[in-house]
Design a protein around this motif. Structure first.
Motif, PDB file in Angstrom:
ATOM      1  N   ARG A   1      56.175  39.027 145.285  1.00  0.00           N
ATOM      2  CA  ARG A   1      55.758  37.662 145.597  1.00  0.00           C
ATOM      3  C   ARG A   1      54.367  37.365 145.061  1.00  0.00           C
ATOM      4  N   ARG A   2      53.562  38.395 144.869  1.00  0.00           N
ATOM      5  CA  ARG A   2      52.200  38.201 144.366  1.00  0.00           C
ATOM      6  C   ARG A   2      52.146  38.135 142.844  1.00  0.00           C
ATOM      7  N   SER A   3      53.056  38.812 142.181  1.00  0.00           N
ATOM      8  CA  SER A   3      53.005  38.945 140.728  1.00  0.00           C
ATOM      9  C   SER A   3      54.325  38.524 140.103  1.00  0.00           C
ATOM     10  N   LEU A   4      54.268  37.588 139.160  1.00  0.00           N
ATOM     11  CA  LEU A   4      55.477  37.161 138.452  1.00  0.00           C
ATOM     12  C   LEU A   4      56.058  38.315 137.647  1.00  0.00           C
ATOM     13  N   LEU A   5      55.195  39.127 137.047  1.00  0.00           N
ATOM     14  CA  LEU A   5      55.660  40.261 136.256  1.00  0.00           C
ATOM     15  C   LEU A   5      56.417  41.258 137.133  1.00  0.00           C
ATOM     16  N   THR A   6      55.867  41.557 138.310  1.00  0.00           N
ATOM     17  CA  THR A   6      56.526  42.477 139.231  1.00  0.00           C
ATOM     18  C   THR A   6      57.814  41.874 139.764  1.00  0.00           C
ATOM     19  N   PHE A   7      57.802  40.575 140.015  1.00  0.00           N
ATOM     20  CA  PHE A   7      58.989  39.870 140.492  1.00  0.00           C
ATOM     21  C   PHE A   7      60.135  40.000 139.492  1.00  0.00           C
ATOM     22  N   ILE A   8      59.843  39.795 138.212  1.00  0.00           N
ATOM     23  CA  ILE A   8      60.875  39.880 137.175  1.00  0.00           C
ATOM     24  C   ILE A   8      61.492  41.276 137.156  1.00  0.00           C
ATOM     25  N   ASP A   9      60.644  42.297 137.262  1.00  0.00           N
ATOM     26  CA  ASP A   9      61.137  43.668 137.277  1.00  0.00           C
ATOM     27  C   ASP A   9      61.973  43.942 138.527  1.00  0.00           C
ATOM     28  N   ALA A  10      61.482  43.486 139.682  1.00  0.00           N
ATOM     29  CA  ALA A  10      62.168  43.743 140.947  1.00  0.00           C
ATOM     30  C   ALA A  10      63.473  42.959 141.065  1.00  0.00           C
ATOM     31  N   LEU A  11      63.562  41.831 140.370  1.00  0.00           N
ATOM     32  CA  LEU A  11      64.764  41.008 140.440  1.00  0.00           C
ATOM     33  C   LEU A  11      65.957  41.706 139.799  1.00  0.00           C
ATOM     34  N   GLY A  12      65.663  42.604 138.844  1.00  0.00           N
ATOM     35  CA  GLY A  12      66.723  43.404 138.250  1.00  0.00           C
ATOM     36  C   GLY A  12      67.645  42.636 137.335  1.00  0.00           C
ATOM     37  N   VAL A  13      67.085  41.724 136.540  1.00  0.00           N
ATOM     38  CA  VAL A  13      67.924  40.928 135.636  1.00  0.00           C
ATOM     39  C   VAL A  13      67.975  41.518 134.226  1.00  0.00           C
TER      40      VAL A  13
ATOM     41  N   LEU B   1      52.050  35.007 128.319  1.00  0.00           N
ATOM     42  CA  LEU B   1      52.576  33.776 128.904  1.00  0.00           C
ATOM     43  C   LEU B   1      52.663  33.896 130.428  1.00  0.00           C
ATOM     44  N   ILE B   2      53.123  35.032 130.914  1.00  0.00           N
ATOM     45  CA  ILE B   2      53.226  35.262 132.355  1.00  0.00           C
ATOM     46  C   ILE B   2      51.863  35.138 133.025  1.00  0.00           C
ATOM     47  N   ASP B   3      50.822  35.675 132.394  1.00  0.00           N
ATOM     48  CA  ASP B   3      49.466  35.559 132.943  1.00  0.00           C
ATOM     49  C   ASP B   3      49.075  34.092 133.116  1.00  0.00           C
ATOM     50  N   LYS B   4      49.418  33.269 132.132  1.00  0.00           N
ATOM     51  CA  LYS B   4      49.073  31.847 132.192  1.00  0.00           C
ATOM     52  C   LYS B   4      49.882  31.128 133.272  1.00  0.00           C
ATOM     53  N   LEU B   5      51.139  31.488 133.406  1.00  0.00           N
ATOM     54  CA  LEU B   5      51.978  30.873 134.435  1.00  0.00           C
ATOM     55  C   LEU B   5      51.484  31.255 135.835  1.00  0.00           C
ATOM     56  N   GLU B   6      51.043  32.474 135.997  1.00  0.00           N
ATOM     57  CA  GLU B   6      50.461  32.884 137.280  1.00  0.00           C
ATOM     58  C   GLU B   6      49.196  32.077 137.573  1.00  0.00           C
ATOM     59  N   ALA B   7      48.419  31.776 136.531  1.00  0.00           N
ATOM     60  CA  ALA B   7      47.209  30.965 136.705  1.00  0.00           C
ATOM     61  C   ALA B   7      47.562  29.538 137.130  1.00  0.00           C
ATOM     62  N   VAL B   8      48.695  29.040 136.640  1.00  0.00           N
ATOM     63  CA  VAL B   8      49.173  27.721 137.091  1.00  0.00           C
ATOM     64  C   VAL B   8      49.487  27.777 138.581  1.00  0.00           C
ATOM     65  N   ASP B   9      50.162  28.815 139.001  1.00  0.00           N
ATOM     66  CA  ASP B   9      50.506  28.956 140.416  1.00  0.00           C
ATOM     67  C   ASP B   9      49.251  29.032 141.287  1.00  0.00           C
ATOM     68  N   ARG B  10      48.226  29.737 140.818  1.00  0.00           N
ATOM     69  CA  ARG B  10      46.981  29.875 141.591  1.00  0.00           C
ATOM     70  C   ARG B  10      46.172  28.592 141.626  1.00  0.00           C
ATOM     71  N   GLY B  11      46.460  27.678 140.703  1.00  0.00           N
ATOM     72  CA  GLY B  11      45.672  26.462 140.607  1.00  0.00           C
ATOM     73  C   GLY B  11      44.512  26.574 139.639  1.00  0.00           C
ATOM     74  N   ASP B  12      44.418  27.707 138.922  1.00  0.00           N
ATOM     75  CA  ASP B  12      43.345  27.891 137.939  1.00  0.00           C
ATOM     76  C   ASP B  12      43.608  27.075 136.675  1.00  0.00           C
ATOM     77  N   ILE B  13      44.875  26.836 136.365  1.00  0.00           N
ATOM     78  CA  ILE B  13      45.271  25.991 135.239  1.00  0.00           C
ATOM     79  C   ILE B  13      46.129  24.856 135.797  1.00  0.00           C
ATOM     80  N   ARG B  14      45.742  23.620 135.495  1.00  0.00           N
ATOM     81  CA  ARG B  14      46.506  22.464 135.968  1.00  0.00           C
ATOM     82  C   ARG B  14      47.406  21.878 134.882  1.00  0.00           C
TER      83      ARG B  14
ATOM     84  N   HIS C   1      53.736  39.325 124.086  1.00  0.00           N
ATOM     85  CA  HIS C   1      53.446  37.884 124.125  1.00  0.00           C
ATOM     86  C   HIS C   1      54.026  37.231 125.373  1.00  0.00           C
ATOM     87  N   HIS C   2      55.099  37.798 125.913  1.00  0.00           N
ATOM     88  CA  HIS C   2      55.641  37.290 127.171  1.00  0.00           C
ATOM     89  C   HIS C   2      54.681  37.578 128.327  1.00  0.00           C
ATOM     90  N   ARG C   3      54.057  38.750 128.295  1.00  0.00           N
ATOM     91  CA  ARG C   3      53.086  39.090 129.341  1.00  0.00           C
ATOM     92  C   ARG C   3      51.894  38.135 129.306  1.00  0.00           C
TER      93      ARG C   3
END
Length: 240
Positions: free
Chosen positions: A32-44, A55-68, A51-53
């Motif tokens: 729940r804290r990390s999108l990267l960990t979530f993807i791994d734990a989801l087992g898809v 992108l994931i860092d930026k998406l996490e920043a959107v969730d935190r409110g650091d990037i609007r 380059h995906h990592r």
């Protein structure tokens, strides 16, 4: 002497030890804290490339409110939609089941396809283990508009179509332009800009975020226009 009952895994009926239960609980919290960990734990079966990592860092920043405001420019086949249009909103609602998402694409049908995929993945047992607070409302599960039991909502819309009676915390636009012909049409480009200005952006709640995902077709497409507005003092965008 009566033994202490052992816990059972939510995924099976097999008993698990306290150590295993603690490990599983920690894994859920980390997912729940990390999108990267979530993807791994989801087992898809998805392994993010470098380059995906990024992108994931930026998406996490959107969730935190650091990037609007985030723009994502990647070519076809780069899995940008898998991460930004499916896995990210799935994780976002798992963390914030009381929030609302508007998800737009060049047609309502395509936007609803994303909505159906997210809704179906949210119904899977493994997702329920990782994000137990996010449960779908039983009376609102249409592909294009569904709700959570916590009061959150998902709304799929075609770029250019009216969005009525809906406010969102997160707006995602994935490929607002269908292809070269539409991109080369000044009339079509102006329609998309006006839709963004008068319809889509006005549906966002104060402090809400926007993620724009697209392949660049024209210097004056939606992204190009927004970047030109940025240079004049308009919305400031992070660009991937």
């Amino acid at each position: 002497m009566t033994g202490v009952p052992r816990a059972t895994s939510p995924m099976t009926s097999l008993p698990i030890s306290r150590q295993e239960a603690a490990t599983e609980l920690l894994a859920r919290r980390m997912a729940r804290r990390s999108l990267l960990t979530f993807i791994d734990a989801l087992g898809v079966g998805i392994v993010p490339a470098r380059h995906h990592r990024y992108l994931i860092d930026k998406l996490e920043a959107v969730d935190r409110g650091d990037i609007r405001r985030l723009m994502v420019f990647m070519p076809p086949g780069s899995a940008k939609s898998t991460y930004a249009s499916v896995l990210f909103p799935l994780w976002y609602l798992g963390r914030h089941p009381d929030r609302a998402i508007i998800h737009a694409s060049h047609t309502t049908e395509l936007a609803e396809r994303w909505g159906r995929r997210i809704r179906n993945m949210a119904s899977e047992p493994r997702y329920g283990v990782l994000c137990p607070d996010m449960q779908l409302a039983v009376d609102s599960q249409a592909a294009g508009r569904w709700a959570t039991q916590a009061g959150g909502e998902y709304y799929a819309a075609g770029a250019g179509s009216a969005i009525v009676g809906f406010r969102a915390d997160l707006g995602i636009i994935d490929d607002p332009i269908a292809g070269r012909e539409q991109a080369d049409s000044e009339r079509e480009r102006e329609k998309i800009k006006e839709w963004y200005r008068s319809d889509f952006s006005t549906r966002l709640k104060p402090g809400g975020a926007i993620v724009l995902i697209m392949q660049r077709w024209h210097e004056d497409d939606l992204a190009g226009w927004l970047l030109s507005e940025q240079a004049k003092g308009g919305e400031q965008w992070e660009v991937v």
